[in-house]
Design a protein around this motif. Sequence first.
Motif, short mmCIF file in Angstrom:
data_model
loop_
_atom_site.label_atom_id
_atom_site.label_comp_id
_atom_site.label_asym_id
_atom_site.label_seq_id
_atom_site.Cartn_x
_atom_site.Cartn_y
_atom_site.Cartn_z
N ILE A 112 0.85 -1.19 0.00
CA ILE A 112 0.00 0.00 0.00
C ILE A 112 0.88 1.24 0.00
N GLY A 113 0.81 1.99 -1.11
CA GLY A 113 1.63 3.19 -1.24
C GLY A 113 0.99 4.41 -0.61
N GLY A 114 1.70 5.53 -0.70
CA GLY A 114 1.27 6.75 -0.02
C GLY A 114 0.47 7.67 -0.91
N GLY A 115 -0.84 7.48 -0.93
CA GLY A 115 -1.73 8.35 -1.68
C GLY A 115 -3.10 8.30 -1.06
N ILE A 116 -3.92 9.30 -1.36
CA ILE A 116 -5.25 9.34 -0.77
C ILE A 116 -6.06 8.10 -1.12
N ALA A 117 -5.74 7.48 -2.27
CA ALA A 117 -6.47 6.28 -2.70
C ALA A 117 -6.16 5.08 -1.81
N ALA A 118 -5.23 5.20 -0.87
CA ALA A 118 -4.90 4.08 0.00
C ALA A 118 -6.12 3.58 0.77
N TYR A 119 -7.07 4.47 1.03
CA TYR A 119 -8.25 4.04 1.79
C TYR A 119 -9.03 2.97 1.04
N LYS A 120 -8.94 2.96 -0.30
CA LYS A 120 -9.66 1.95 -1.09
C LYS A 120 -9.13 0.54 -0.81
N CYS A 121 -7.89 0.47 -0.34
CA CYS A 121 -7.30 -0.84 -0.08
C CYS A 121 -7.99 -1.57 1.06
N LEU A 122 -8.60 -0.83 1.97
CA LEU A 122 -9.35 -1.48 3.05
C LEU A 122 -10.53 -2.25 2.47
N GLU A 123 -11.22 -1.65 1.51
CA GLU A 123 -12.32 -2.33 0.84
C GLU A 123 -11.80 -3.48 -0.01
N LEU A 124 -10.64 -3.30 -0.65
CA LEU A 124 -10.05 -4.37 -1.46
C LEU A 124 -9.72 -5.58 -0.60
N ILE A 125 -9.14 -5.36 0.57
CA ILE A 125 -8.81 -6.48 1.46
C ILE A 125 -10.07 -7.24 1.86
N ARG A 126 -11.14 -6.51 2.13
CA ARG A 126 -12.39 -7.17 2.50
C ARG A 126 -12.93 -8.00 1.35
N ARG A 127 -12.88 -7.43 0.13
CA ARG A 127 -13.36 -8.17 -1.03
C ARG A 127 -12.50 -9.41 -1.30
N LEU A 128 -11.20 -9.28 -1.11
CA LEU A 128 -10.31 -10.43 -1.29
C LEU A 128 -10.68 -11.56 -0.33
N LYS A 129 -10.94 -11.19 0.92
CA LYS A 129 -11.32 -12.20 1.90
C LYS A 129 -12.61 -12.88 1.51
N ASP A 130 -13.58 -12.10 0.99
CA ASP A 130 -14.84 -12.68 0.54
C ASP A 130 -14.63 -13.67 -0.60
N ARG A 131 -13.61 -13.45 -1.42
CA ARG A 131 -13.32 -14.32 -2.55
C ARG A 131 -12.41 -15.48 -2.19
N GLY A 132 -12.03 -15.57 -0.91
CA GLY A 132 -11.18 -16.67 -0.48
C GLY A 132 -9.71 -16.46 -0.79
N ILE A 133 -9.30 -15.21 -0.96
CA ILE A 133 -7.89 -14.89 -1.26
C ILE A 133 -7.28 -14.22 -0.03
N ALA A 134 -6.26 -14.84 0.53
CA ALA A 134 -5.59 -14.28 1.71
C ALA A 134 -4.67 -13.14 1.29
N SER A 135 -4.53 -12.15 2.15
CA SER A 135 -3.65 -11.03 1.84
C SER A 135 -2.75 -10.72 3.02
N ARG A 136 -1.44 -10.68 2.75
CA ARG A 136 -0.47 -10.09 3.66
C ARG A 136 -0.21 -8.69 3.15
N CYS A 137 0.10 -7.79 4.05
CA CYS A 137 0.19 -6.39 3.65
C CYS A 137 1.49 -5.74 4.11
N ILE A 138 2.06 -4.95 3.21
CA ILE A 138 3.15 -4.04 3.54
C ILE A 138 2.62 -2.63 3.38
N LEU A 139 2.79 -1.82 4.39
CA LEU A 139 2.35 -0.42 4.36
C LEU A 139 3.58 0.47 4.34
N THR A 140 3.73 1.27 3.30
CA THR A 140 4.89 2.17 3.23
C THR A 140 4.76 3.27 4.28
N ARG A 141 5.87 3.94 4.52
CA ARG A 141 5.84 5.03 5.49
C ARG A 141 4.89 6.13 5.04
#
Length: 435
Positions: free
Chosen positions: A24-53
């Motif tokens: 997850i990079g540094g931009g205002i669109a980063a908030y969309k990644c929270l929804e993406l993680i939820r959708r991934l979980k719904d689809r049975g896809i596990a996600s590990r995350c790296i968050l940049t400074r």
Amino acid sequence: MLRHGPSWPRSPPLSASRSILLIIGGGIAAYKCLELIRRLKDRGIASRCILTRAGEQFVTPLAVGTLAGERCFTDLFSLTDEADIGHIALSRSTDLLVVAPATADLIAKMANGHADDLASTGLLATDKRILIAPAMNPRMWQHPATRRNMALLQKDGVLVVGPNSGAMAERGESGPGRMAEPHEILAAIEQALAGEQRQPPSIGFLGRLPGQGTALGRALAGKRVLVTSGPTHEPIDPVRYIANRSSGKQGHAIAAAAAAAGAEVTLISGPVGIPDPAGVTTIHVESARDMLDATEQALPADIAIFAAAVADWRVAGAADQKMKKGEHGTPSLALVENPDILATIAAREIDRPQLVVGFAAETQNVIAYARAKLAKKGCDLIVANDVGGTGVMGGDANTVHLVTADAVESWPTLPKAEVAARLVEHLAALLADKG
């Protein structure tokens, strides 16, 4: 634009053993990644995350880790993590790396091999495929440095989804650079995990530039190319619509090939379930009238290629609420003709493109119908194909015939990316002849 029903593919959830590493990079669109993680979980896809400074300025490690179901990684020099996981293992113990938002800075680091934090180090150390979702200010996206960096990533085989066009977070700013929506990124992830990158290169897979192996080079440098692609959706009510069976693969491949040939490309796309090609300004529309409006606003252009499967008709009066079955019997739909986008642009006097190219998808009498369409629409060339069988609409290959007033040139069955490359090469030569 209004959308009537989902425009991304629905497929069974993948096995829970599939996983991605989300950076997850540094931009205002980063908030969309929270929804993406939820959708991934719904689809049975596990996600590990790296968050940049920089990403931590927009979302927190706690929020990301809570949704992902495990700790969010942030520090390259955490001794505990290096002992237990390690940045190399972290980037290799997954099926796909996804960078979203992929900022101009992250794209530059990737293209030039920098490794000064956990995200860039993991990207450099991985042996897995990488998908990026660019997000930045329109001028940053269109800057020559970003275009050079994207070209390098194209050579390296990076997958790309987006960016979209629209209003930016900054007041008054608008244009290409909005990060793709979570459902669009999810569709691109599922395509990659399903192994579609092993198909002949087309949309989203940038391991081989469209046009490689031809004489394209920079044949369209300094030229403006307009392409329409995909179907249109004509609403019946808020959840139903009339549409054609078009995936957009051929039109998107043409846009990518034109960009690879050096053109400034605007792609007007109907609702499709494939990623936007990189290096192209993509405008998403819904209906035929939306597509005509966007096409006229995108002029002037040197070449206009109308590959979209535009619905010929729309409902005269679409219902404001969902029509309920059984309330008034079977409804009768009154249809009216949609605007003819190809004929409208071909007939323009002031800013008609030098080359106007139409597509004709026919189920019989392919050449004869294409010749009739050429004369009726007033365009310079028709690309005709037979869609009466299976495997063309939505498939990865195409058999086309180039029909002009003087001749017909038939090509063998080719991957759609190769059809696109050959067509762009052909049009570049025609444009050069016009002088």
